[in-house]
Scaffold this motif. Structure first.
Motif, PDB file in Angstrom:
ATOM      1  N   GLU A  30       0.831  -1.209   0.000  1.00 53.16           N
ATOM      2  CA  GLU A  30       0.000   0.000   0.000  1.00 53.16           C
ATOM      3  C   GLU A  30       0.868   1.262   0.000  1.00 53.16           C
ATOM      4  OE1 GLU A  30      -2.695  -0.263   3.293  1.00 53.16           O
ATOM      5  OE2 GLU A  30      -3.859  -1.880   2.380  1.00 53.16           O
TER       6      GLU A  30
ATOM      7  N   LYS B 174       0.976   4.127  -2.874  1.00 50.31           N
ATOM      8  CA  LYS B 174       0.777   5.553  -2.553  1.00 50.31           C
ATOM      9  C   LYS B 174       1.954   6.380  -3.074  1.00 50.31           C
ATOM     10  CE  LYS B 174      -1.958   4.974   1.659  1.00 50.31           C
ATOM     11  NZ  LYS B 174      -1.948   5.156   3.125  1.00 50.31           N
TER      12      LYS B 174
ATOM     13  N   ASN C 121       1.906   9.298  -5.867  1.00 51.12           N
ATOM     14  CA  ASN C 121       2.448  10.610  -5.534  1.00 51.12           C
ATOM     15  C   ASN C 121       3.497  11.026  -6.567  1.00 51.12           C
ATOM     16  OD1 ASN C 121       3.014  12.947  -4.185  1.00 51.12           O
ATOM     17  ND2 ASN C 121       4.213  11.980  -2.573  1.00 51.12           N
TER      18      ASN C 121
END
Length: 137
Positions: free
Chosen positions: A27, A31, A35
């Protein structure tokens, strides 16, 4: 096929390892990847804006340079025209003064000046003429 207790314990440990250790890490990686993708899109957009601004600035500078050259060209033409007019006025004044000076000579002096000028030329004779005129007076 019955599973043995040992197999069930191993499945639980793997399940626990996957849910508590591997999935949270995945995860975080996802992320971070999202980003980074967002930052790349933002940087790409900024680079496009910078390129556009640079092109606009180049065009503005070229246009200003062209206008400046036009203004300087008109200024130089005006300056040289004024300068030529001043030179012409000085030339006209000099010729006018020469005519006035010749008109002040008497007829006899003009004849002498013409004869001396015809034989001697106009070089360094002017001093001789002035001396001759002084003698005649």
């Amino acid at each position: 096929m019955a599973r043995t207790e040992e197999e069930l314990e191993m499945l639980e440990r793997h399940d626990e390892l996957i849910h508590h250790n591997i999935l949270p890490r995945l995860e975080e990686v996802e992320k971070s990847q999202l980003n980074v993708s967002a930052q790349v899109q933002e940087i790409t957009s900024q680079v496009k804006e910078i390129k556009s601004s640079q092109t606009n600035l180049e065009l503005t500078i070229m246009k200003d340079g062209q206008e400046t050259r036009g203004i300087l060209s008109r200024f130089m033409e005006h300056y040289f025209e004024v300068d030529m007019q001043k030179m012409k006025m000085k030339s006209d004044v000099i010729h006018k003064d020469e005519r006035i000076t010749l008109k002040r000579f008497s007829t006899r002096e003009k004849i002498v000046l013409g004869i001396v000028g015809a034989f001697a030329g106009t070089g360094g004779i002017l001093a001789g003429i002035a001396g001759l005129l002084q003698i005649l007076k």
